[in-house]
Motif scaffolding. Structure first.
Motif, PDB file in Angstrom:
ATOM      1  N   UNK A   1    -152.729 -60.237 -44.722  1.00  0.00           N
ATOM      2  CA  UNK A   1    -151.317 -59.853 -44.650  1.00  0.00           C
ATOM      3  C   UNK A   1    -150.697 -59.921 -46.034  1.00  0.00           C
ATOM      4  N   UNK A   2    -149.835 -58.964 -46.325  1.00  0.00           N
ATOM      5  CA  UNK A   2    -149.057 -58.946 -47.561  1.00  0.00           C
ATOM      6  C   UNK A   2    -147.601 -59.131 -47.153  1.00  0.00           C
ATOM      7  N   UNK A   3    -146.971 -60.193 -47.651  1.00  0.00           N
ATOM      8  CA  UNK A   3    -145.558 -60.453 -47.353  1.00  0.00           C
ATOM      9  C   UNK A   3    -144.733 -60.127 -48.587  1.00  0.00           C
ATOM     10  N   UNK A   4    -143.850 -59.169 -48.429  1.00  0.00           N
ATOM     11  CA  UNK A   4    -142.973 -58.779 -49.526  1.00  0.00           C
ATOM     12  C   UNK A   4    -141.622 -59.428 -49.235  1.00  0.00           C
ATOM     13  N   UNK A   5    -141.317 -60.460 -50.020  1.00  0.00           N
ATOM     14  CA  UNK A   5    -140.152 -61.290 -49.689  1.00  0.00           C
ATOM     15  C   UNK A   5    -138.994 -61.140 -50.664  1.00  0.00           C
ATOM     16  N   UNK A   6    -139.216 -60.481 -51.785  1.00  0.00           N
ATOM     17  CA  UNK A   6    -138.145 -60.346 -52.770  1.00  0.00           C
ATOM     18  C   UNK A   6    -137.631 -58.906 -52.797  1.00  0.00           C
ATOM     19  N   UNK A   7    -136.348 -58.734 -53.057  1.00  0.00           N
ATOM     20  CA  UNK A   7    -135.806 -57.379 -53.109  1.00  0.00           C
ATOM     21  C   UNK A   7    -136.422 -56.551 -54.251  1.00  0.00           C
TER      22      UNK A   7
ATOM     23  N   UNK B   1    -151.495 -53.540 -53.508  1.00  0.00           N
ATOM     24  CA  UNK B   1    -152.772 -53.046 -54.030  1.00  0.00           C
ATOM     25  C   UNK B   1    -153.886 -54.075 -53.840  1.00  0.00           C
ATOM     26  N   UNK B   2    -153.563 -55.334 -54.103  1.00  0.00           N
ATOM     27  CA  UNK B   2    -154.548 -56.402 -53.935  1.00  0.00           C
ATOM     28  C   UNK B   2    -154.922 -56.570 -52.458  1.00  0.00           C
ATOM     29  N   UNK B   3    -153.927 -56.540 -51.589  1.00  0.00           N
ATOM     30  CA  UNK B   3    -154.185 -56.637 -50.153  1.00  0.00           C
ATOM     31  C   UNK B   3    -155.050 -55.495 -49.656  1.00  0.00           C
ATOM     32  N   UNK B   4    -154.787 -54.295 -50.155  1.00  0.00           N
ATOM     33  CA  UNK B   4    -155.570 -53.122 -49.782  1.00  0.00           C
ATOM     34  C   UNK B   4    -157.023 -53.266 -50.234  1.00  0.00           C
TER      35      UNK B   4
ATOM     36  N   UNK C   1    -155.858 -64.669 -41.911  1.00  0.00           N
ATOM     37  CA  UNK C   1    -156.798 -65.458 -42.712  1.00  0.00           C
ATOM     38  C   UNK C   1    -156.386 -65.568 -44.174  1.00  0.00           C
ATOM     39  N   UNK C   2    -155.744 -64.505 -44.683  1.00  0.00           N
ATOM     40  CA  UNK C   2    -155.328 -64.470 -46.087  1.00  0.00           C
ATOM     41  C   UNK C   2    -153.936 -63.873 -46.169  1.00  0.00           C
TER      42      UNK C   2
ATOM     43  N   UNK D   1    -153.882 -68.559 -49.275  1.00  0.00           N
ATOM     44  CA  UNK D   1    -152.666 -67.952 -49.805  1.00  0.00           C
ATOM     45  C   UNK D   1    -152.890 -67.536 -51.235  1.00  0.00           C
ATOM     46  N   UNK D   2    -152.470 -66.337 -51.558  1.00  0.00           N
ATOM     47  CA  UNK D   2    -152.596 -65.808 -52.901  1.00  0.00           C
ATOM     48  C   UNK D   2    -151.228 -65.297 -53.337  1.00  0.00           C
ATOM     49  N   UNK D   3    -150.761 -65.734 -54.493  1.00  0.00           N
ATOM     50  CA  UNK D   3    -149.480 -65.287 -55.017  1.00  0.00           C
ATOM     51  C   UNK D   3    -149.730 -64.403 -56.226  1.00  0.00           C
ATOM     52  N   UNK D   4    -149.203 -63.186 -56.179  1.00  0.00           N
ATOM     53  CA  UNK D   4    -149.353 -62.285 -57.332  1.00  0.00           C
ATOM     54  C   UNK D   4    -148.078 -62.391 -58.161  1.00  0.00           C
ATOM     55  N   UNK D   5    -148.266 -62.507 -59.458  1.00  0.00           N
ATOM     56  CA  UNK D   5    -147.128 -62.654 -60.365  1.00  0.00           C
ATOM     57  C   UNK D   5    -147.074 -61.491 -61.346  1.00  0.00           C
ATOM     58  N   UNK D   6    -145.843 -61.158 -61.739  1.00  0.00           N
ATOM     59  CA  UNK D   6    -145.650 -60.209 -62.825  1.00  0.00           C
ATOM     60  C   UNK D   6    -145.573 -61.009 -64.110  1.00  0.00           C
ATOM     61  N   UNK D   7    -146.473 -60.755 -65.027  1.00  0.00           N
ATOM     62  CA  UNK D   7    -146.481 -61.532 -66.271  1.00  0.00           C
ATOM     63  C   UNK D   7    -145.803 -60.786 -67.387  1.00  0.00           C
TER      64      UNK D   7
END
Length: 146
Positions: free
Chosen positions: A7-13, A21-24, A108-109, A140-146
């Motif tokens: 599952x990909x949870x998009x929680x921020x506006x 892309x990572x979830x796919x 699961x992820x 749980x995996x958190x993707x960050x914008x660097x």
């Protein structure tokens, strides 16, 4: 198979396409089912006891925008041959909604997007992400914008 349900949870506006892309890619790699969840806070009514037309219109506009984005995610996944579900979460408490969804659907992820945010947004979304990190019982995996 380690990840049957991703599952990909998009929680921020303001978010990027990185988590989707990572979830796919994970869903393709592990032949998993993919769910994309767009989360949005219910806008409290201007007047405490009832919603005005303006309140309803604001919610409709936000919902329409998120539904259109979910359609985009769905089309991209289908082109890649990945089974996908989409969900719009209009809630008072994003972290608890996501945690309940993960538990109820045996995810699961969980991948959560964490883009660069303003200082006010950081305070709010740090709390949401921390609660999700501590209370969701899955990888749980958190993707960050660097």
């Amino acid at each position: 198979m380690p990840f049957r349900k991703v599952a990909v949870a998009i929680i921020t506006p303001r978010h990027t396409k990185t988590s989707f892309d990572l979830g796919l890619e994970m869903a393709k790699k592990f032949d998993s089912e993919l769910t994309v969840i767009e989360c949005m806070y219910k806008t409290p009514p201007k007047f405490y006891f009832f919603e005005t037309k303006s309140d309803k219109k604001t919610t409709q506009n936000q919902t329409a925008k998120l539904k259109a984005e979910l359609e985009t995610w769905k089309n991209l996944a289908q082109k890649q041959g990945v089974p996908i579900k989409t969900k719009l979460a209009l809630t008072d408490n994003i972290s608890h909604w996501v945690i309940d969804y993960v538990k109820d659907n045996k995810i699961d992820l969980l991948i959560v997007d964490y883009p660069k945010l303003s200082m006010e947004e950081i305070t709010l979304f740090d709390d949401i992400i921390n609660v999700i990190h501590h209370k969701s019982h899955c990888h749980l995996l958190t993707t960050k914008s660097l």
